[in-house]
Design a protein around this motif. Structure first.
Motif, mmCIF file in Angstrom:
data_model
loop_
_atom_site.group_PDB
_atom_site.id
_atom_site.type_symbol
_atom_site.label_atom_id
_atom_site.label_comp_id
_atom_site.label_asym_id
_atom_site.label_seq_id
_atom_site.Cartn_x
_atom_site.Cartn_y
_atom_site.Cartn_z
ATOM 1 N N VAL A 1 56.319 1.444 42.311
ATOM 2 C CA VAL A 1 57.070 2.706 42.319
ATOM 3 C C VAL A 1 56.105 3.889 42.421
ATOM 4 O O VAL A 1 56.332 4.830 43.187
ATOM 5 C CB VAL A 1 57.936 2.826 41.043
ATOM 6 C CG1 VAL A 1 58.523 4.238 40.922
ATOM 7 C CG2 VAL A 1 59.047 1.795 41.057
ATOM 8 N N VAL A 2 55.008 3.839 41.664
ATOM 9 C CA VAL A 2 54.032 4.929 41.691
ATOM 10 C C VAL A 2 53.409 5.061 43.076
ATOM 11 O O VAL A 2 53.290 6.164 43.623
ATOM 12 C CB VAL A 2 52.946 4.709 40.620
ATOM 13 C CG1 VAL A 2 51.842 5.760 40.744
ATOM 14 C CG2 VAL A 2 53.557 4.760 39.217
ATOM 15 N N ASP A 3 53.037 3.929 43.665
ATOM 16 C CA ASP A 3 52.446 3.959 45.008
ATOM 17 C C ASP A 3 53.457 4.435 46.052
ATOM 18 O O ASP A 3 53.108 5.180 46.982
ATOM 19 C CB ASP A 3 51.916 2.574 45.386
ATOM 20 C CG ASP A 3 50.661 2.208 44.601
ATOM 21 O OD1 ASP A 3 49.999 3.124 44.085
ATOM 22 O OD2 ASP A 3 50.360 1.004 44.497
ATOM 23 N N ALA A 4 54.717 4.021 45.889
ATOM 24 C CA ALA A 4 55.757 4.445 46.835
ATOM 25 C C ALA A 4 55.988 5.949 46.730
ATOM 26 O O ALA A 4 56.216 6.626 47.746
ATOM 27 C CB ALA A 4 57.056 3.686 46.565
ATOM 28 N N TRP A 5 55.924 6.480 45.512
ATOM 29 C CA TRP A 5 56.094 7.925 45.357
ATOM 30 C C TRP A 5 54.936 8.676 45.990
ATOM 31 O O TRP A 5 55.139 9.744 46.570
ATOM 32 C CB TRP A 5 56.256 8.304 43.893
ATOM 33 C CG TRP A 5 56.392 9.787 43.710
ATOM 34 C CD1 TRP A 5 55.572 10.622 43.036
ATOM 35 C CD2 TRP A 5 57.416 10.626 44.277
ATOM 36 N NE1 TRP A 5 56.014 11.921 43.117
ATOM 37 C CE2 TRP A 5 57.146 11.955 43.875
ATOM 38 C CE3 TRP A 5 58.536 10.370 45.066
ATOM 39 C CZ2 TRP A 5 57.942 13.023 44.255
ATOM 40 C CZ3 TRP A 5 59.337 11.442 45.445
ATOM 41 C CH2 TRP A 5 59.051 12.754 45.034
ATOM 42 N N LYS A 6 53.734 8.147 45.907
ATOM 43 C CA LYS A 6 52.605 8.787 46.576
ATOM 44 C C LYS A 6 52.880 8.911 48.078
ATOM 45 O O LYS A 6 52.648 9.968 48.683
ATOM 46 C CB LYS A 6 51.320 7.979 46.356
ATOM 47 C CG LYS A 6 50.707 8.119 44.987
ATOM 48 C CD LYS A 6 49.394 7.330 44.922
ATOM 49 C CE LYS A 6 48.710 7.476 43.586
ATOM 50 N NZ LYS A 6 47.433 6.733 43.518
ATOM 51 N N ALA A 7 53.373 7.820 48.675
ATOM 52 C CA ALA A 7 53.658 7.838 50.109
ATOM 53 C C ALA A 7 54.769 8.833 50.430
ATOM 54 O O ALA A 7 54.682 9.606 51.390
ATOM 55 C CB ALA A 7 54.029 6.435 50.579
#
Length: 201
Positions: A182-188
């Motif tokens: 989720v954190v990585d997806a929010w970065k994208a």
């Protein structure tokens, strides 16, 4: 030869006060707000009851002091330079900064205080102005990372704080699989949202 310089009374008092606040902070993190009593803090600090009451005459005064201490601890993390190997600028650094702070002990202590402040007027009065200072510092730090002129910065910062806070809280009782995704997806997603220059409305 003269011996070590003796500390002044003011220096000794400051050291004792810091010791008491450190004990109170540890109680909050380890045992929660309800268990952070004057007696528990006194025992953990290793000071006489009269000494503690000299610095903090009531539990409310002690908790007000802890509120300020916790905010200062959070500011140390939120205004720190990026750690070695971390991005030095950009929205990825914003996410890393907020996520790192949420998982630290100072946020755990702050959460205990926030919940208690919902029904404790004295604690809420102590917390609100310091919380506003914290928010202002966070926004200043993030502005330094993404640029003062970015039209979407205020709202994207709020999105980031709210989303990451929710993700963190959802895993407090039991770690949740997929949180890092989720954190990585929010970065994208954040990079895409930040690329457009018009304000979000």
């Amino acid at each position: 030869m003269s011996g070590p310089a003796r500390r002044s009374q003011q220096e000794r008092a400051a050291t004792t006060r810091a010791r008491i606040l450190e004990a109170a902070f540890s109680c909050l993190v380890d045992s929660g707000y309800g268990a952070t009593t004057v007696g528990a803090v006194q025992e953990r600090a290793g000071v006489a009851r009269g000494t503690l009451l000299h610095h903090f005459p009531t539990r409310s005064a002690l908790m007000a002091g802890v509120v300020e201490d916790v905010v200062e601890r959070r500011l140390v993390v939120l205004t720190a330079a990026p750690t070695s190997g971390a991005p030095s600028d950009g929205w990825d650094a914003v996410v890393d900064l907020v996520w790192r702070e949420l998982r630290g002990p100072a946020y755990a202590a702050a959460l205990e205080l926030w919940i208690a402040a919902r029904t404790d007027d004295d604690l809420r009065r102590a917390l609100v102005p310091l919380q506003e200072r914290l928010f202002a510092s966070v926004h200043g730090r993030i502005t330094a990372l993404v640029g003062a002129d970015h039209p979407r910065a205020p709202l994207l910062v709020q999105f980031t704080i709210d989303l990451l806070t929710g993700s963190h809280l959802a895993g407090i009782l039991q770690p949740r699989a997929g949180t890092d995704v989720v954190v990585d997806a929010w970065k994208a997603a954040l990079r895409v949202l930040a690329a457009a220059q018009e304000p979000l409305t």
